[in-house]
Design a protein around this motif. Structure first.
Motif, PDB file in Angstrom:
ATOM      1  N   THR A   1       4.400   7.465   2.327  1.00 41.29           N
ATOM      2  CA  THR A   1       4.853   6.242   2.988  1.00 41.29           C
ATOM      3  C   THR A   1       4.520   5.011   2.163  1.00 41.29           C
ATOM      4  OG1 THR A   1       4.548   7.252   5.166  1.00 41.29           O
ATOM      5  CG2 THR A   1       4.590   4.848   5.087  1.00 41.29           C
ATOM      6  N   GLY A   2       5.477   4.119   2.075  1.00 45.88           N
ATOM      7  CA  GLY A   2       5.238   2.816   1.471  1.00 45.88           C
ATOM      8  C   GLY A   2       4.984   1.782   2.543  1.00 45.88           C
TER       9      GLY A   2
ATOM     10  N   ILE B   1      12.019   4.647   9.199  1.00 41.40           N
ATOM     11  CA  ILE B   1      11.722   3.216   9.119  1.00 41.40           C
ATOM     12  C   ILE B   1      10.930   2.802  10.358  1.00 41.40           C
ATOM     13  CG2 ILE B   1      12.675   0.891   8.978  1.00 41.40           C
ATOM     14  CD1 ILE B   1      13.228   2.545   6.491  1.00 41.40           C
ATOM     15  N   ARG B   2       9.765   2.212  10.113  1.00 36.28           N
ATOM     16  CA  ARG B   2       8.952   1.630  11.192  1.00 36.28           C
ATOM     17  C   ARG B   2       8.799   0.139  10.888  1.00 36.28           C
ATOM     18  NH1 ARG B   2       6.875   6.756  10.225  1.00 36.28           N
ATOM     19  NH2 ARG B   2       6.464   8.040  12.074  1.00 36.28           N
TER      20      ARG B   2
ATOM     21  N   LEU C   1       6.130  -3.314   7.253  1.00 41.76           N
ATOM     22  CA  LEU C   1       7.226  -2.364   7.264  1.00 41.76           C
ATOM     23  C   LEU C   1       6.712  -1.068   6.656  1.00 41.76           C
ATOM     24  CD1 LEU C   1      10.330  -1.633   7.443  1.00 41.76           C
ATOM     25  CD2 LEU C   1      10.460  -2.425   5.063  1.00 41.76           C
ATOM     26  N   LEU C   2       6.884   0.049   7.376  1.00 41.19           N
ATOM     27  CA  LEU C   2       6.482   1.354   6.874  1.00 41.19           C
ATOM     28  C   LEU C   2       7.734   2.177   6.592  1.00 41.19           C
ATOM     29  CD1 LEU C   2       3.822   0.326   8.196  1.00 41.19           C
ATOM     30  CD2 LEU C   2       3.339   2.697   8.820  1.00 41.19           C
ATOM     31  N   VAL C   3       7.837   2.667   5.368  1.00 41.61           N
ATOM     32  CA  VAL C   3       8.982   3.467   4.935  1.00 41.61           C
ATOM     33  C   VAL C   3       8.459   4.848   4.559  1.00 41.61           C
ATOM     34  CG1 VAL C   3      10.924   3.643   3.345  1.00 41.61           C
ATOM     35  CG2 VAL C   3      10.093   1.383   4.058  1.00 41.61           C
ATOM     36  N   THR C   4       8.860   5.880   5.305  1.00 41.47           N
ATOM     37  CA  THR C   4       8.302   7.219   5.149  1.00 41.47           C
ATOM     38  C   THR C   4       9.368   8.205   4.693  1.00 41.47           C
ATOM     39  OG1 THR C   4       6.691   6.777   6.899  1.00 41.47           O
ATOM     40  CG2 THR C   4       7.048   9.080   6.298  1.00 41.47           C
TER      41      THR C   4
ATOM     42  N   GLY D   1       0.830  -1.190   0.000  1.00 40.78           N
ATOM     43  CA  GLY D   1       0.000   0.000   0.000  1.00 40.78           C
ATOM     44  C   GLY D   1       0.867   1.243   0.000  1.00 40.78           C
ATOM     45  N   VAL D   2       0.229   2.397  -0.219  1.00 44.77           N
ATOM     46  CA  VAL D   2       0.902   3.689  -0.200  1.00 44.77           C
ATOM     47  C   VAL D   2       0.029   4.643   0.606  1.00 44.77           C
ATOM     48  CG1 VAL D   2       1.913   5.548  -1.583  1.00 44.77           C
ATOM     49  CG2 VAL D   2       1.817   3.224  -2.509  1.00 44.77           C
ATOM     50  N   GLY D   3       0.649   5.467   1.449  1.00 42.48           N
ATOM     51  CA  GLY D   3      -0.141   6.374   2.271  1.00 42.48           C
ATOM     52  C   GLY D   3       0.616   7.629   2.630  1.00 42.48           C
ATOM     53  N   TYR D   4       0.044   8.352   3.600  1.00 43.27           N
ATOM     54  CA  TYR D   4       0.660   9.608   4.051  1.00 43.27           C
ATOM     55  C   TYR D   4       0.670   9.613   5.571  1.00 43.27           C
ATOM     56  CZ  TYR D   4       1.499  14.579   4.815  1.00 43.27           C
ATOM     57  OH  TYR D   4       2.032  15.784   5.221  1.00 43.27           O
TER      58      TYR D   4
END
Length: 232
Positions: free
Chosen positions: A144-145, A120-121, A135-138, A85-88
């Motif tokens: 965020t990916g 990195i989360r 895994l959240l990459v912001t 997914g992709v977000g903010y």
């Protein structure tokens, strides 16, 4: 007498040493193949993330969750093989995403910030993905990916059960991993000009390979005990 003893002992030693060397080679080959595959997937993921961030950064923070931005998030999501997914994210909350969440979600503070200012989360379980730590990459922009670890590690039938992961080369922080890990990469002896190699950390025999493009290296680990098990 000595000659007779050596005539008996030397062949026995050779019969033990050769299988050990073959077992060691087999286990290292497994780990090297896995680390190469993980690096290939991780590099592709980094490319997809960089492309997604470039496309989304045309939106200012006030428009980051607009209908146009969310539509682009969905388009990027559908066109990416490794993004779940992709977000903010703003103030440690996922305000919107391509997954169509009904409200903002707390994602907690970053585990660390990379040398390129990417947050990195790791292992974040969200209400929209119960039972599936992501895994959240912001990026600095907040876009965020969201990455499912299985997309990185479900690579092949051979070696897929090995503990593996990717690590930031500059910070030595683990980015993503599969299986339990107690590896302290800050203490790993990796030469600055090396791009691949093997090493022993604790009870693990590790093969690693560094990316020539991104600030990361991939690894796969084999328990040292596996060598003796195969030998037996």
């Amino acid at each position: 007498v000595v000659r007779h003893v050596l005539a008996v002992v030397v062949p026995v030693i050779a019969e033990v040493a050769l299988p050990y060397q073959l077992s060691l080679r087999d286990q290292l080959t497994r780990a090297q193949i896995m680390s190469d595959l993980v690096l290939s997937r991780s590099s592709l993921l980094s490319s997809q993330l960089a492309s997604a961030f470039r496309r989304l950064e045309v939106f200012a923070p006030a428009q980051a969750c607009s209908s146009q931005a969310v539509a682009l998030m969905r388009q990027i999501d559908l066109g990416s093989s490794l993004l779940q997914g992709v977000g903010y994210v703003e103030d440690n909350r996922l305000l919107c995403s391509s997954l169509g969440q009904p409200e903002a979600m707390d994602v907690g503070p970053a585990d660390y910030v990379s040398a390129t200012n990417v947050a990195i989360r790791r292992q974040r379980e969200l209400p929209i993905s119960p039972g599936t730590p992501l895994l959240l990459v912001t990026a600095m922009s907040g876009f965020t990916g969201l990455v499912h670890p299985a997309l990185i590690f479900s690579l092949s039938d051979d070696g897929g059960d090995l503990p593996a992961g990717t690590v930031s080369y500059s910070t030595r922080q683990t980015i993503i991993h599969t299986g339990p890990t107690t590896l302290n990469w800050a203490e790993a002896q990796i030469a600055p000009d090396a791009y691949d190699g093997t090493l022993v950390m604790g009870d693990q025999l590790i093969a690693w390979r560094r990316s020539s493009q991104w600030d990361q290296f991939a690894y796969a680990a084999v328990p040292v005990a596996a060598i003796g098990a195969e030998l037996r």
